[in-house]
Design a protein around this motif. Structure first.
Motif, PDB file in Angstrom:
ATOM      1  N   SER A 246      42.431  27.555  42.447  1.00  0.00           N
ATOM      2  CA  SER A 246      42.564  27.007  40.964  1.00  0.00           C
ATOM      3  C   SER A 246      44.156  27.358  40.935  1.00  0.00           C
ATOM      4  O   SER A 246      44.878  26.584  39.919  1.00  0.00           O
ATOM      5  N   GLY A 247      44.832  28.218  41.712  1.00  0.00           N
ATOM      6  CA  GLY A 247      46.091  28.456  41.284  1.00  0.00           C
ATOM      7  C   GLY A 247      46.392  29.129  40.012  1.00  0.00           C
ATOM      8  O   GLY A 247      45.550  29.873  39.376  1.00  0.00           O
ATOM      9  N   PRO A 248      47.814  29.052  39.627  1.00  0.00           N
ATOM     10  CA  PRO A 248      48.309  29.663  38.337  1.00  0.00           C
ATOM     11  C   PRO A 248      47.725  29.147  37.222  1.00  0.00           C
ATOM     12  O   PRO A 248      47.988  29.416  36.189  1.00  0.00           O
ATOM     13  N   SER A 249      47.093  27.793  37.446  1.00  0.00           N
ATOM     14  CA  SER A 249      46.688  27.070  36.087  1.00  0.00           C
ATOM     15  C   SER A 249      45.454  27.733  35.479  1.00  0.00           C
ATOM     16  O   SER A 249      45.197  27.195  34.246  1.00  0.00           O
ATOM     17  N   ILE A 250      44.701  28.528  36.122  1.00  0.00           N
ATOM     18  CA  ILE A 250      43.481  29.196  35.572  1.00  0.00           C
ATOM     19  C   ILE A 250      43.831  30.134  34.246  1.00  0.00           C
ATOM     20  O   ILE A 250      45.091  30.801  34.223  1.00  0.00           O
ATOM     21  N   HIS A 251      42.845  30.000  33.335  1.00  0.00           N
ATOM     22  CA  HIS A 251      43.460  30.495  32.128  1.00  0.00           C
ATOM     23  C   HIS A 251      43.015  32.267  32.420  1.00  0.00           C
ATOM     24  O   HIS A 251      41.964  32.694  32.975  1.00  0.00           O
ATOM     25  N   PRO A 252      43.718  33.155  31.579  1.00  0.00           N
ATOM     26  CA  PRO A 252      43.702  34.619  31.965  1.00  0.00           C
ATOM     27  C   PRO A 252      42.335  34.951  31.610  1.00  0.00           C
ATOM     28  O   PRO A 252      41.437  35.751  32.209  1.00  0.00           O
ATOM     29  N   ALA A 253      41.600  34.675  30.389  1.00  0.00           N
ATOM     30  CA  ALA A 253      40.109  34.789  30.115  1.00  0.00           C
ATOM     31  C   ALA A 253      39.048  34.448  31.235  1.00  0.00           C
ATOM     32  O   ALA A 253      38.231  35.199  31.620  1.00  0.00           O
ATOM     33  N   ALA A 254      39.323  33.298  31.834  1.00  0.00           N
ATOM     34  CA  ALA A 254      38.519  32.735  32.658  1.00  0.00           C
ATOM     35  C   ALA A 254      38.615  33.472  34.071  1.00  0.00           C
ATOM     36  O   ALA A 254      37.662  33.672  34.773  1.00  0.00           O
ATOM     37  N   ALA A 255      39.840  33.777  34.333  1.00  0.00           N
ATOM     38  CA  ALA A 255      40.000  34.833  35.638  1.00  0.00           C
ATOM     39  C   ALA A 255      39.331  36.166  35.471  1.00  0.00           C
ATOM     40  O   ALA A 255      38.751  36.593  36.569  1.00  0.00           O
ATOM     41  N   SER A 256      39.406  36.587  34.221  1.00  0.00           N
ATOM     42  CA  SER A 256      38.796  37.821  34.145  1.00  0.00           C
ATOM     43  C   SER A 256      37.334  37.846  34.080  1.00  0.00           C
ATOM     44  O   SER A 256      36.698  38.777  34.749  1.00  0.00           O
ATOM     45  N   ALA A 257      36.717  36.628  33.789  1.00  0.00           N
ATOM     46  CA  ALA A 257      35.377  36.633  33.840  1.00  0.00           C
ATOM     47  C   ALA A 257      34.942  36.468  35.020  1.00  0.00           C
ATOM     48  O   ALA A 257      33.729  36.985  35.641  1.00  0.00           O
ATOM     49  N   LEU A 258      35.635  35.600  36.056  1.00  0.00           N
ATOM     50  CA  LEU A 258      35.301  35.604  37.378  1.00  0.00           C
ATOM     51  C   LEU A 258      35.378  36.809  38.314  1.00  0.00           C
ATOM     52  O   LEU A 258      34.656  37.252  39.031  1.00  0.00           O
ATOM     53  N   MET A 259      36.619  37.571  37.837  1.00  0.00           N
ATOM     54  CA  MET A 259      36.912  38.992  38.631  1.00  0.00           C
ATOM     55  C   MET A 259      35.420  39.847  38.045  1.00  0.00           C
ATOM     56  O   MET A 259      35.221  40.818  39.000  1.00  0.00           O
ATOM     57  N   THR A 260      35.190  39.922  36.960  1.00  0.00           N
ATOM     58  CA  THR A 260      34.081  40.538  36.599  1.00  0.00           C
ATOM     59  C   THR A 260      32.758  40.175  37.141  1.00  0.00           C
ATOM     60  O   THR A 260      32.031  41.173  37.656  1.00  0.00           O
ATOM     61  N   ALA A 261      32.589  39.034  37.448  1.00  0.00           N
ATOM     62  CA  ALA A 261      31.389  38.570  38.309  1.00  0.00           C
ATOM     63  C   ALA A 261      31.354  39.227  39.754  1.00  0.00           C
ATOM     64  O   ALA A 261      30.505  39.650  40.368  1.00  0.00           O
ATOM     65  N   ALA A 262      32.594  38.948  40.388  1.00  0.00           N
ATOM     66  CA  ALA A 262      32.777  39.412  41.670  1.00  0.00           C
ATOM     67  C   ALA A 262      32.779  41.051  41.859  1.00  0.00           C
ATOM     68  O   ALA A 262      32.028  41.277  42.463  1.00  0.00           O
ATOM     69  N   LEU A 263      33.502  41.822  40.943  1.00  0.00           N
ATOM     70  CA  LEU A 263      33.384  43.366  41.237  1.00  0.00           C
ATOM     71  C   LEU A 263      31.900  43.724  40.589  1.00  0.00           C
ATOM     72  O   LEU A 263      31.286  44.600  41.253  1.00  0.00           O
ATOM     73  N   GLY A 264      31.071  42.987  39.725  1.00  0.00           N
ATOM     74  CA  GLY A 264      29.676  43.514  39.280  1.00  0.00           C
ATOM     75  C   GLY A 264      28.876  43.296  40.570  1.00  0.00           C
ATOM     76  O   GLY A 264      28.011  43.909  40.880  1.00  0.00           O
ATOM     77  N   ALA A 265      28.929  42.057  41.315  1.00  0.00           N
ATOM     78  CA  ALA A 265      28.257  41.771  42.431  1.00  0.00           C
ATOM     79  C   ALA A 265      28.554  42.601  43.387  1.00  0.00           C
ATOM     80  O   ALA A 265      27.780  43.091  44.394  1.00  0.00           O
TER      81      ALA A 265
END
Length: 457
Positions: free
Chosen positions: A358-377
């Motif tokens: 996605s590069g730098p174009s991803i929205h910060p809130a979307a990046a936070s949601a994805l990181m949340t899924a990653a660290l939760g798993a």
């Protein structure tokens, strides 16, 4: 004779029903009696006592350990601005913690197995708190002194997880070890939340120097509570200390594939974990700027980092309960470890691959949601490769943890240092996320192939 036979059959049936209803309680009574008997050779405590006097203090102490770590991840932003550091220098400063952290893994595990995790972890709290207090003065003396102070913080914290493994193996009944480990790791990851919640507020009020002072002073009451609550190692009759069992050498442990499976998982886990831990606020700060977020600040970047660590803390508590239930239901121990570890690695790998593309174009809130899924798993790994250490080396859990963690922390040192160099060279986080995703996939494959459940020492 027939009537006597019927009476005897009925009596046996009643006895079997009674035993089925009371066996668990009877076993608990036996464990409690062993724990209370002064001449007992075991330190096992009844489960409620073990959780109140060992697991809860462990969770609180590990929370302080991680809060001290995250403190630098937040403070490095204003420190870099004040000192004129680039990302590469900031990466070296953050990695210096891991130099000391790696140095005390093996020694911490061996000492915890021999003298008990209570004494070893208490010494660690005293060392890392004093070094945290000394960090601002060390910077005034120059960059080499700062690196030495941060390495000393790492050395004090390096004994924490091996001590945890030894304490749980010594005091918690095996059937509850998964829950105990999950609860301790929930406290460990809650330290990230504590650091992210307090650090920005303290930073705005007392500056980054005051931030280190506050977290350093917090070690004193924590140390007093630890020594008051956690039971000392039990002594045998006659007052002599129990003779320690022979300790396996690292070479002995390394002869087994099960050890290498844990090491491979440790390498992938620590690379990813320490990259997240040290660079997540900086990543979100960059995402806020590129995403057009007005007034990108340390506080906003820390707030975006909060949800991923909350998910990891909650997942750690659930992972142990889930593993214990699966094992109790009849699922083979090895299968439970491999399934949970596969999810713990492959979900973050997919998330990081998506963020890299996605590069730098991803929205910060979307990046936070994805990181949340990653660290939760990824928190399921507490019941995967971490649980596997107790499966294969319960009698020497501290030594096994220290050995495998040494490899993992070495990977963390390379990861944190490489992160700064990659970000500076590429101007973004895509290459770093791609490399980390590949390591997760490799770690999952090796663990699935070589993981074991039978004791090796």
């Amino acid at each position: 004779r027939r009537r006597r036979g019927v009476r005897h059959a009925r009596a046996r049936a009643r006895a079997q029903r009674w035993w089925g209803a009371n066996a668990a309680g009877y076993r608990g009574w036996i464990e409690g009696t062993r724990a209370a008997h002064p001449a007992s050779s075991t330190d096992l405590l009844p489960t409620p006592t073990a959780f109140a006097r060992v697991v809860a203090p462990l969770a609180a102490t590990l929370a302080l350990c991680n809060a001290d770590r995250i403190c630098m991840a937040v403070a490095v932003l204003p420190m870099a601005a004040e000192c004129g550091w680039g990302p590469a220098t900031a990466g070296v400063v953050q990695a210096s913690f891991l130099w000391g952290y790696a140095a005390t893994q093996l020694a911490g595990g061996a000492l915890a197995d021999r003298y008990g995790g209570r004494v070893v972890l208490a010494a660690g709290v005293a060392v890392f708190s004093a070094a945290q207090l000394a960090t601002p003065a060390a910077l005034r003396a120059g960059l080499p002194a700062l690196l030495a102070a941060r390495a000393l913080v790492g050395a004090g914290e390096g004994v924490a997880l091996p001590s945890m493994a030894a304490l749980i193996a010594a005091h918690v009944p095996r059937r509850d070890a998964g829950r105990a480990t999950g609860a301790a790791f929930a406290g460990f990851h809650s330290g990230n939340l504590l650091g992210l919640a307090l650090s920005p507020a303290l930073l705005s009020r007392v500056g980054w120097r005051g931030l280190f002072a506050v977290f350093g002073v917090a070690g004193a009451p924590m140390l007093a509570a630890w020594l008051a609550l956690v039971p000392p190692r039990r002594r045998e009759g006659g007052g002599a200390a129990a003779a320690p069992a022979p300790r396996p050498s690292p070479a002995t442990l390394l002869r087994h594939r099960a050890t290498w499976a844990i090491i491979a998982a440790n390498v992938a886990n620590h690379w990813g974990y320490f990259v997240f831990l040290t660079w997540l606020p900086s990543y979100f700060s960059a995402a806020l700027k590129s995403g057009g977020g007005a007034g990108a600040t340390v506080a906003r970047a820390s707030a975006l980092s909060f949800a991923p660590w909350l998910a990891m803390a909650a997942g750690s508590a659930c992972a142990g309960v889930l593993a214990d239930k699966l094992i109790a239901s009849g699922v083979p121990v090895r299968s439970v470890r491999v399934r949970l570890q596969s999810v713990a690695f492959l979900v973050p790998a997919a998330v990081l691959a998506l963020l890299a593309s996605s590069g730098p174009s991803i929205h910060p809130a979307a990046a936070s949601a994805l990181m949340t899924a990653a660290l939760g798993a990824s928190s399921l790994g507490q019941a995967g490769f971490v649980g596997s250490m107790a499966d294969v080396a319960r009698a020497r859990a501290g030594s096994m943890f220290g050995l495998c963690n040494t490899f993992g922390v070495a990977a963390g040192i390379v990861g944190v240092t490489a992160a700064g160099a990659l970000v500076q060279a590429t101007g973004g986080y895509g290459a770093l996320f791609g490399v980390t995703a590949g390591l997760y996939v490799a770690g999952a494959a090796v663990f699935a192939a070589w993981a074991g459940s039978a004791p090796i020492v």
